[in-house]
Design a protein around this motif. Sequence first.
Motif, PDB file in Angstrom:
ATOM      1  N   LYS A 162       0.943  -1.209  -0.040  1.00 18.48           N
ATOM      2  CA  LYS A 162       0.079  -0.090   0.013  1.00 18.48           C
ATOM      3  C   LYS A 162       0.841   1.348   0.095  1.00 18.48           C
ATOM      4  O   LYS A 162       2.066   1.163  -0.099  1.00 18.48           O
ATOM      5  CB  LYS A 162      -0.900   0.077   1.336  1.00 18.48           C
ATOM      6  N   SER A 163       0.278   2.378   0.110  1.00 16.21           N
ATOM      7  CA  SER A 163       1.029   3.591   0.107  1.00 16.21           C
ATOM      8  C   SER A 163       1.913   3.800   1.432  1.00 16.21           C
ATOM      9  O   SER A 163       1.509   2.776   2.533  1.00 16.21           O
ATOM     10  CB  SER A 163       0.039   4.717   0.209  1.00 16.21           C
ATOM     11  N   VAL A 166       0.177   3.866   4.723  1.00 17.96           N
ATOM     12  CA  VAL A 166      -0.581   2.902   5.282  1.00 17.96           C
ATOM     13  C   VAL A 166       0.566   1.648   5.599  1.00 17.96           C
ATOM     14  O   VAL A 166       0.680   1.318   6.879  1.00 17.96           O
ATOM     15  CB  VAL A 166      -1.291   2.145   4.248  1.00 17.96           C
ATOM     16  N   GLU A 167       1.552   1.848   5.118  1.00 18.38           N
ATOM     17  CA  GLU A 167       2.715   0.905   5.562  1.00 18.38           C
ATOM     18  C   GLU A 167       3.358   1.088   6.766  1.00 18.38           C
ATOM     19  O   GLU A 167       3.632   0.513   7.601  1.00 18.38           O
ATOM     20  CB  GLU A 167       3.779   0.645   4.336  1.00 18.38           C
TER      21      GLU A 167
END
Length: 623
Positions: A162-163, A166-167
């Motif tokens: 993910k972006s 998010v990470e």
Amino acid sequence: MDIIKLLPDAVANQIAAGEVVQRPASVVKELLENAVDSGATDIQLIVKDAGRTLIQVIDNGKGMSFKDARLCFERHATSKLRSADDLFHITTKGFRGEALASIAAIAHVELKTKPAESETGTLVLIEGGEVRAHEAIATQDGTSVSVKNLFFNVPARRNFLKSDNVEMTHIEEEFYRVALIHHELNFSFFHNGKLMLQLKASNFRQRIVAVFGSHFKDKLYPVEQQTDFMKISGFIAKPENAKKKKSEQYMFINRRFVRHHLLNYAVETAYSELIPQGYRPAYFLYIDIDPAAIDVNVSPTKVEVKLQDEKLMFGFLNAAVKKSLGTMSLTPQLDFDVEGALIPPDKPANHEVVAPSMGINPNYNPFDSVPSRPRREGSFDSFSNDSWKQRSNPSGWEEFLKGMQTEQVSTPECTQLETPMEEVSCSQGNMEELPDSFDFFVADNRYIFCRLQEQTMVVDVVHAYERIMYDRYMDALLHTPVRVQQSLFPVTITLTPAQADLADTLRSDFLKLGYDLEKMDNTHFAVNGTPNDEASEGDVQTLIEQALDAFKTNQFLYKADARRNMAICMARQNRTRYKPPRTLEEVRALLQQLFNCECPATTPSNKNVFHIIGPEELKHYFD
């Protein structure tokens, strides 16, 4: 013809890596747990590009010998197990020897390690499971593991990441899980060369406050319960701090973070009468039991566990949480320890005991217009017809019933769009002009029942405030910013590293909405002003924190319009701060503001704001 063949080691390791390493946060978890098992007192986590480019963990633990440094990358190589029976007496984090082998199969790994008693250390370089170097070097005591270019040889898995936001959220969560329960250790967290969080050795309560902010100081209640079977300790938060997300729920068993639905349910059940439905309490609980009573060898991540006696643990945990809530006078309880609490007073001297009796009015007729029994001041039936007329328009029920026979006015509706990114508009019908007087009453402190244009309308006050606040916020973001009232004593709020980064990027939008945020360091902001200068520290902390969480959650849904996302999040957080209208003037002002909105019929998230009740609908309930 033989068709079954053994998989090459490289392929087998990549398959195993798919179970153990799902994202950069999985690597962080495994490396941090290895550092804790090494006996380290100081652990550093260094991350670049949310783990895509680099994940490095440095510790001052006991280190490894030249041979062990190479052997630790082999599959199922471990120092924790000697026989299958050892699986039922596990007290360490890692024990199966899968982590380093799986990580080395899908990344470039550099290991530097040195025991304190050795003069030289060891360097091991592995790329995609192949050893590139294994040699002696000069290095400091302890171990440093660097994982670079994660999933470089598995592009399909890398594309599913993910972006960065998010990470990073997942990485922070894994860091918190290890740092919270090992509060006696020093931890440092760096991202892209910037110190995000530094935690000094402390007790459990201090570590919770250091991670989640100083506003938690007054929200934590201790939980202590010990039996022959288990020991429960930790803290629970006040009911008013419950959230709809399970973001602050941490359960540890034998110093290992676990997820167990029954134990979680035990805590939430204790709060069942104290928090609204759908909200989750915050808790930080540690359970110590016999290792033989828990099986942690259920999944590769070792987060899901099995318990030998789930029902017994459920009862103990539920009782311990209820006891803590009761001690703080949050739930009713009986105190049997107070001397004489249940002893009735002595009978007065020369007092005649009379049997109780019940009087009956033989002339009572429930169909009489006026009851024959005497009325008490303040009772329900003391409200006569005249007193009701004083609370409503003279037309009263006669015109109300007559109006129900008229044709229902169509409800103004917003067109349901396939994409939520576009703003919708709708006709306001003929509700623009509100009469000077109309009948109304407020039910459950939330729903307004009123008569408008010979129709019965039910308005959800919470949804109405959300629509009104959304329109105001959109106007502030696009045209006229809200005036900021500077605070005499600025409030300091504490955010997580990811929340702080997001708040920094949204500072200009917050300013347009009336919130003057000044960044102090990586996790602290000073709120120099608010729209009304009335919010307390806890109110501002909760408002900003929950708005940032909602903004991050909705980023994918509203990625084409960040300002609309901001307005929606702030409107949803502020809608619960409403005060139910009581007087005709307050109700009229609320409805006038609502019908002045661009789309008064629905909230920005397409929830109904009001409903028109027609005669046919009423008839349906009684047929």
